[in-house]
Design an enzyme around this catalytic site. Structure first.
Site, PDB file in Angstrom:
ATOM      1  N   ASP A  76       0.823  -1.208   0.000  1.00 10.21           N
ATOM      2  CA  ASP A  76       0.000   0.000   0.000  1.00 10.21           C
ATOM      3  C   ASP A  76       0.858   1.260   0.000  1.00 10.21           C
ATOM      4  OD1 ASP A  76       0.915  -0.295   2.618  1.00 10.21           O
ATOM      5  OD2 ASP A  76      -1.065  -0.654   3.461  1.00 10.21           O
ATOM      6  N   ASN A 145      -7.948  -0.545  13.506  1.00 14.23           N
ATOM      7  CA  ASN A 145      -9.363  -0.610  13.121  1.00 14.23           C
ATOM      8  C   ASN A 145      -9.676  -1.874  12.327  1.00 14.23           C
ATOM      9  OD1 ASN A 145      -8.160  -0.119  10.673  1.00 14.23           O
ATOM     10  ND2 ASN A 145      -9.479   1.584  10.097  1.00 14.23           N
ATOM     11  N   HIS A 147      -7.908  -3.000   9.748  1.00 11.93           N
ATOM     12  CA  HIS A 147      -7.485  -3.020   8.346  1.00 11.93           C
ATOM     13  C   HIS A 147      -6.334  -4.001   8.139  1.00 11.93           C
ATOM     14  CE1 HIS A 147      -4.719   0.766   9.013  1.00 11.93           C
ATOM     15  NE2 HIS A 147      -3.990  -0.326   9.112  1.00 11.93           N
ATOM     16  N   GLU A 152      -9.720  -1.041   4.361  1.00 13.82           N
ATOM     17  CA  GLU A 152     -10.373  -0.439   5.516  1.00 13.82           C
ATOM     18  C   GLU A 152     -11.726  -1.105   5.765  1.00 13.82           C
ATOM     19  OE1 GLU A 152      -8.578   1.401   7.334  1.00 13.82           O
ATOM     20  OE2 GLU A 152      -8.321   3.435   6.560  1.00 13.82           O
TER      21      GLU A 152
HETATM   22  P1  PGA Z   1       1.626  -1.098  13.160  1.00 11.69           P
HETATM   23  O1  PGA Z   1       0.615  -0.968  11.921  1.00 11.69           O
HETATM   24  O2  PGA Z   1       2.486  -2.284  12.900  1.00 11.69           O
HETATM   25  O3  PGA Z   1       2.412   0.187  13.147  1.00 11.69           O
HETATM   26  O4  PGA Z   1       0.782  -1.259  14.385  1.00 11.69           O
HETATM   27  C1  PGA Z   1      -0.116  -2.076  11.537  1.00 11.69           C
HETATM   28  C2  PGA Z   1      -1.085  -1.721  10.438  1.00 11.69           C
HETATM   29  O5  PGA Z   1      -1.698  -0.648  10.472  1.00 11.69           O
HETATM   30  O6  PGA Z   1      -1.249  -2.533   9.529  1.00 11.69           O
END
Ligand code: PGA
Length: 259
Positions: A76, A145, A147, A152
């Protein structure tokens, strides 16, 4: 470490802490590449994969692992973001992993975030991946959240690489990492849920107590759009979850302790 799994269920490994999550993730990447030096991989951005990258880079430097022939597809990026900009996810991944791991620039497949016709470029990205036989291994993180990549809440199980609008939660999460004064972009381009589900192996890496409730939902709620990572259950035993004790603390004992 406790393991459940077998049959069509995901394997869940609970390890001590974030470094141990990284170590297991690195072992799985290394095993995939040992079996297939030209493996097609995807790896996540964020804080969770940093120990995995550190371990893989150390093994490369020690001559124990050769990542020079793998194909790496990025998951992404913010729409309009060039890799040389300071908040680029692609640029971050290049600095943290692709360069130090010695991944050949010609084998880096960077999600097209700056194309004039981004929908067409997204379809071409899918075609490029399909031409290489799809992903052998997708290592993914879990967003606060729910994702996965930037799929999302609301993401369809049939989704492919496409532009998505970021939720306020994700914009806030990104702002936590965001140097400089430019606002976090409103849109991202992400590999889709269907693209990820086709991977021959999916490894979900999760660390920290802040992820414990969403991990429980991702693994125990019926698969659905509310928690996009829950779609990964559809991969059955092609899904492996590596969680640290803190992230796994909301999982029922039957899940954590079996096996
Ligand atoms: P993080 O992000 O490893 O910084 O917690 C994970 C994500 O949003 O996929």
């Amino acid at each position: 470490m406790s393991i459940i799994g077998g049959g069509d269920l995901p394997r869940i490994e609970v390890v001590a802490d974030g470094d141990a999550v990284g170590h297991r993730g690195a072992e799985i990447v290394a095993g995939t590449v040992a079996a297939k030096p030209e493996a097609v991989l995807a790896v996540p951005t964020g804080s969770t994969p940093l120990p995995m990258f550190a371990e893989l880079v150390a093994w490369v430097r020690q001559g124990r692992l050769d990542l020079s022939r793998v194909h790496l597809f990025t998951l992404d990026e913010y729409v309009g973001m060039r890799p040389d900009r300071q908040n680029s996810l692609t640029g971050w991944l290049i600095r943290e992993f692709l360069d130090p791991a010695g991944i050949d620039p010609s084998r880096r497949h960077l999600i097209p975030a700056t194309a004039d016709d981004i929908d067409r470029a997204a379809a071409a990205y899918e075609a490029e991946l399909a031409a290489l036989g799809g992903l052998d291994l997708a290592v993914v993180g879990l967003g606060p959240n729910g994702h996965v990549a930037y799929n999302e809440p609301g993401a369809d199980v049939a989704s492919r690489t496409r532009v998505v609008r970021l939720t306020p939660d994700s914009i806030e999460q990104a702002a936590g990492y965001w140097p400089g004064e430019d606002p976090v972009p409103s849109h991202a381009i992400t590999m889709g849920v269907a693209t990820l589900l086709e991977a021959r192996q999916i490894v979900l890496i999760v660390a920290g107590a802040a992820k414990s409730k969403i991990l429980r939902r991702a693994l125990l709620d019926p698969p659905g759009e509310a928690v996009p990572a829950s779609w990964l259950q559809r991969a059955g035993d092609r899904l492996m979850v590596i969680a640290d004790e803190a992230a796994a603390r909301e999982l029922p004992e039957s899940v954590r302790a079996a096996g």
